[in-house]
Design a protein around this motif. Sequence first.
Motif, PDB file in Angstrom:
ATOM      1  N   SER A 171      37.107  42.251  53.575  1.00 59.40           N
ATOM      2  CA  SER A 171      36.915  43.412  52.720  1.00 59.40           C
ATOM      3  C   SER A 171      36.073  43.062  51.493  1.00 59.40           C
ATOM      4  O   SER A 171      36.248  42.005  50.888  1.00 59.40           O
ATOM      5  N   LYS A 172      35.146  43.944  51.140  1.00 55.50           N
ATOM      6  CA  LYS A 172      34.322  43.742  49.937  1.00 55.50           C
ATOM      7  C   LYS A 172      35.192  43.717  48.688  1.00 55.50           C
ATOM      8  O   LYS A 172      34.921  42.976  47.750  1.00 55.50           O
ATOM      9  N   VAL A 173      36.242  44.535  48.676  1.00 58.89           N
ATOM     10  CA  VAL A 173      37.150  44.556  47.523  1.00 58.89           C
ATOM     11  C   VAL A 173      37.883  43.221  47.429  1.00 58.89           C
ATOM     12  O   VAL A 173      38.014  42.655  46.332  1.00 58.89           O
ATOM     13  N   ARG A 174      38.340  42.693  48.555  1.00 58.23           N
ATOM     14  CA  ARG A 174      39.005  41.380  48.549  1.00 58.23           C
ATOM     15  C   ARG A 174      38.048  40.303  48.054  1.00 58.23           C
ATOM     16  O   ARG A 174      38.434  39.432  47.274  1.00 58.23           O
ATOM     17  N   GLU A 175      36.807  40.349  48.516  1.00 55.47           N
ATOM     18  CA  GLU A 175      35.806  39.378  48.060  1.00 55.47           C
ATOM     19  C   GLU A 175      35.616  39.473  46.547  1.00 55.47           C
ATOM     20  O   GLU A 175      35.487  38.462  45.866  1.00 55.47           O
ATOM     21  N   MET A 176      35.601  40.699  46.039  1.00 53.81           N
ATOM     22  CA  MET A 176      35.425  40.920  44.610  1.00 53.81           C
ATOM     23  C   MET A 176      36.594  40.306  43.826  1.00 53.81           C
ATOM     24  O   MET A 176      36.387  39.589  42.839  1.00 53.81           O
ATOM     25  N   ILE A 177      37.803  40.567  44.280  1.00 56.18           N
ATOM     26  CA  ILE A 177      38.989  40.016  43.605  1.00 56.18           C
ATOM     27  C   ILE A 177      39.002  38.495  43.741  1.00 56.18           C
ATOM     28  O   ILE A 177      39.308  37.783  42.776  1.00 56.18           O
ATOM     29  N   ASP A 178      38.636  37.984  44.903  1.00 60.26           N
ATOM     30  CA  ASP A 178      38.599  36.539  45.107  1.00 60.26           C
ATOM     31  C   ASP A 178      37.583  35.851  44.201  1.00 60.26           C
ATOM     32  O   ASP A 178      37.774  34.689  43.825  1.00 60.26           O
ATOM     33  N   ALA A 179      36.507  36.550  43.850  1.00 61.64           N
ATOM     34  CA  ALA A 179      35.498  35.968  42.971  1.00 61.64           C
ATOM     35  C   ALA A 179      36.091  35.618  41.603  1.00 61.64           C
ATOM     36  O   ALA A 179      35.680  34.643  40.975  1.00 61.64           O
ATOM     37  N   TRP A 180      37.046  36.413  41.137  1.00 65.41           N
ATOM     38  CA  TRP A 180      37.734  36.102  39.876  1.00 65.41           C
ATOM     39  C   TRP A 180      38.950  35.235  40.120  1.00 65.41           C
ATOM     40  O   TRP A 180      39.331  34.439  39.296  1.00 65.41           O
ATOM     41  N   GLY A 181      39.629  35.512  41.226  1.00 70.89           N
ATOM     42  CA  GLY A 181      40.959  34.967  41.476  1.00 70.89           C
ATOM     43  C   GLY A 181      41.959  36.009  41.003  1.00 70.89           C
ATOM     44  O   GLY A 181      41.795  36.584  39.913  1.00 70.89           O
TER      45      GLY A 181
END
Length: 82
Positions: free
Chosen positions: A2-12
Amino acid sequence: MSKVREMIDAWGAAELARILGKPYTTVQTWRSDGRIPYAMWPSVAESSAGTARVVTVREIFDAHESDRTEPSEPQPAAEAAE
């Protein structure tokens, strides 16, 4: 993924939770669900300004749209009932 998961993972999830003043479990739920509540989009965008991963509300919207419109992974065909 998911793009949203990737976005959250970018910050942690822990860092995003700290920046937003939210419990870690809240942000982890957003990640698991693959969505950030609409009401939080401005806060996420504003809070990202001082981080290595700056996002706009538009990017958050686009991530949700991409996840909504991408076809899901193919599911195996159901076996014929005997």
